[in-house]
Design an enzyme around this catalytic site. Structure first.
Site, PDB file in Angstrom:
ATOM      1  N   VAL A 128       0.859  -1.187   0.000  1.00  0.00           N
ATOM      2  CA  VAL A 128       0.000   0.000   0.000  1.00  0.00           C
ATOM      3  C   VAL A 128       0.896   1.237   0.000  1.00  0.00           C
ATOM      4  O   VAL A 128       1.706   1.434   0.908  1.00  0.00           O
ATOM      5  CB  VAL A 128      -0.920   0.016   1.227  1.00  0.00           C
ATOM      6  CG1 VAL A 128      -1.811   1.252   1.192  1.00  0.00           C
ATOM      7  CG2 VAL A 128      -1.767  -1.253   1.279  1.00  0.00           C
ATOM      8  N   GLY A 133      -2.601  12.471   3.030  1.00  0.00           N
ATOM      9  CA  GLY A 133      -3.397  13.374   3.845  1.00  0.00           C
ATOM     10  C   GLY A 133      -4.676  13.842   3.187  1.00  0.00           C
ATOM     11  O   GLY A 133      -5.370  14.705   3.722  1.00  0.00           O
ATOM     12  N   LEU A 178      -6.956   9.489   0.136  1.00  0.00           N
ATOM     13  CA  LEU A 178      -6.845   8.509  -0.947  1.00  0.00           C
ATOM     14  C   LEU A 178      -6.530   7.121  -0.409  1.00  0.00           C
ATOM     15  O   LEU A 178      -7.067   6.119  -0.901  1.00  0.00           O
ATOM     16  CB  LEU A 178      -5.750   8.945  -1.937  1.00  0.00           C
ATOM     17  CG  LEU A 178      -6.019  10.216  -2.733  1.00  0.00           C
ATOM     18  CD1 LEU A 178      -4.885  10.464  -3.710  1.00  0.00           C
ATOM     19  CD2 LEU A 178      -7.345  10.116  -3.489  1.00  0.00           C
ATOM     20  N   GLY A 179      -5.649   7.049   0.605  1.00  0.00           N
ATOM     21  CA  GLY A 179      -5.318   5.748   1.177  1.00  0.00           C
ATOM     22  C   GLY A 179      -6.525   5.081   1.797  1.00  0.00           C
ATOM     23  O   GLY A 179      -6.742   3.870   1.658  1.00  0.00           O
ATOM     24  N   SER A 197       5.606   0.831  10.934  1.00  0.00           N
ATOM     25  CA  SER A 197       5.381   1.532  12.199  1.00  0.00           C
ATOM     26  C   SER A 197       4.638   2.846  12.011  1.00  0.00           C
ATOM     27  O   SER A 197       3.846   3.249  12.860  1.00  0.00           O
ATOM     28  CB  SER A 197       6.723   1.786  12.888  1.00  0.00           C
ATOM     29  OG  SER A 197       7.579   2.552  12.050  1.00  0.00           O
ATOM     30  N   TYR A 256      -4.225   2.222   9.981  1.00  0.00           N
ATOM     31  CA  TYR A 256      -4.957   0.974   9.819  1.00  0.00           C
ATOM     32  C   TYR A 256      -5.906   0.727  10.984  1.00  0.00           C
ATOM     33  O   TYR A 256      -6.995   0.175  10.794  1.00  0.00           O
ATOM     34  CB  TYR A 256      -3.982  -0.193   9.640  1.00  0.00           C
ATOM     35  CG  TYR A 256      -3.260  -0.144   8.314  1.00  0.00           C
ATOM     36  CD1 TYR A 256      -3.959  -0.245   7.119  1.00  0.00           C
ATOM     37  CD2 TYR A 256      -1.883   0.026   8.241  1.00  0.00           C
ATOM     38  CE1 TYR A 256      -3.324  -0.193   5.898  1.00  0.00           C
ATOM     39  CE2 TYR A 256      -1.224   0.086   7.024  1.00  0.00           C
ATOM     40  CZ  TYR A 256      -1.943  -0.024   5.857  1.00  0.00           C
ATOM     41  OH  TYR A 256      -1.308   0.041   4.642  1.00  0.00           O
TER      42      TYR A 256
END
Length: 431
Positions: free
Chosen positions: A368, A376, A379-380, A405, A411
């Protein structure tokens, strides 16, 4: 005889330089095999020239022939031990072979010879992270940040800051509070040379703290904010930003604890992803790009040029992979999602993720990545939800991933939780 030997040596030297010049031309044309061949001939004609060995190593690096490159740079270093660039490239070679102690030694020597080259400090920090020598890694990466020519706008800054966050994350295990106390004490100790970078430049400390906070690398951000507060106790903005971040961290930890408790009490309900209510989200609409000059489009076509993916990986600071192996990985992936910035003059890959799966029970999300200047903007989050929705349509509910990390908080916010039994991923790498 003596004259004949001298003339023969001179002739060989001249031919060696002609081969080397031809090799330079091949390098400029990016014809790596031809460059390697030319520099090999130069080395055969004049094996005592460190310059020939050095440039042979550079050409071999371009082909990811790291073992041969290490041999070339080792010889270059032996012939000219005071040339920092050969030591730096030797470090790169050892790093790509995952020989971290050798890499650290080579980078350390490069730093001694040229203390203002940030990539040598960065390479040393990266090697020390793999050796789990956290304090030394942090000191090296702080020095890399100090040596950067134009922070924080550059891609170099992004790469260094991300790795620094990983080092603080490692140093903070199992808890960030003791680490924070240790570093705050050290920051105000004039005898602690490792943190002199921050004492002499408090603004750099604050700048790094803000950057890590923006990347969700929270432990490192809190530690740097705490150091900045020690160095500038009268600055109310630093105090406010630190308190906000600490409160966010505590809320997140409480939420994760609650989720783990729910999993223990109701194991039959456990899933790696907690779906939202209602219907699955529709495909995301186009969004404006940060430069307001293109549109964002999502695509599930796996026929992506590996060069586009490698360019994206370089932008986020990941190590490249051989093109042919990356192509094979794409072909064998269960699902591929890409995010593109589409403009009038073409399109650019700005986000990517893929899934490997047995197609029935289990799936793992890999690779990913969102280009730094597009992070920011959500989109993720859209990318991950789109992946999970697609897997849900295949009735695959057991979804795993390995989070760096700096991405753990991200997530968690999507519903992923750390394994409740404390099981860690284990890997075997071909030696």
């Amino acid at each position: 005889m003596e004259n004949g030997g001298w003339l023969e040596k001179t002739d060989r030297s001249q031919r060696a330089w002609q081969e080397a010049k031809q090799g330079q031309i091949h390098l400029q044309r990016r014809d790596w095999p031809a460059a390697i061949a030319s520099f090999r001939r130069a080395v055969e004609l004049d094996p005592e020239s460190s310059w020939f060995h050095h440039h042979l190593g550079e050409a071999l690096c371009q082909q990811d022939r790291w073992e041969e490159a290490v041999v070339a740079f080792t010889r270059a270093v032996a012939l000219n031990p005071d040339f920092s660039w050969s030591h730096y490239n030797l470090g790169r070679g050892w790093a790509n072979l995952k020989r971290w102690r050798n890499a650290a030694a080579a980078y350390r020597r490069a730093v001694e010879l040229e203390p203002n080259f940030h990539w040598s400090h960065y390479g040393l920090g990266e090697a020390l992270i793999h050796l789990r020598r956290w304090d030394e890694a942090i000191a090296a990466l702080l020095k890399a940040a100090e040596c950067l020519p134009t922070p924080p706008e550059t891609d170099d800054w992004t790469t260094v800051a991300r790795r620094l966050g990983e080092a603080f994350q490692g140093r903070s295990s199992p808890g960030w509070e003791p680490t924070c106390e240790d570093y705050c004490r050290a920051a105000t100790d004039s005898n602690c040379s490792e943190l002199s970078v921050l004492r002499e430049n408090p603004e750099l400390c604050r700048q790094l703290a803000r950057d890590l906070a923006g990347r969700r690398q929270i432990p490192g951000a809190i530690i740097l904010y705490a150091i900045a507060q020690k160095l500038r106790p009268d600055d109310p903005d630093i105090t406010r930003e630190l308190e906000t971040l600490v409160e966010k961290k505590k809320r997140l930890e409480a939420d994760v604890t609650r989720r783990h408790r729910e999993i223990r009490e109701h194991p039959e309900r456990w899933s790696h992803f907690e779906a939202t209510d209602g219907d699955p989200p529709p495909p995301p609409p186009p969004e404006r790009s940060p430069r307001n000059s293109g549109q964002i489009q999502f695509d599930d076509d796996r026929h992506i040029d590996p060069r586009d993916i490698l360019d994206l990986w370089r932008a986020v600071g990941w190590r490249p992979q051989p093109r042919d192996r990356l192509q094979k990985a794409l072909e064998n992936s269960f699902l591929v999602i890409s995010v593109w910035e589409v403009r009038s003059d073409g399109k650019r890959l700005v986000g990517f993720a893929r899934v490997i799966s047995d197609g029935a029970l289990y799936a793992t999300i890999w690779d990913v990545a969102i280009r730094p200047e597009f992070q920011g903007r959500g989109l993720g989050r859209v990318l991950l939800r789109h992946l999970i929705d697609r897997l849900g349509r295949e009735n695959i509910a057991d979804i795993t991933l390995f989070a760096g990390s700096g991405a753990v908080d991200f997530y968690h916010s999507l519903g992923f939780v750390a394994d409740p039994n404390g099981i860690k991923g284990m890997f075997w790498f071909c030696p």
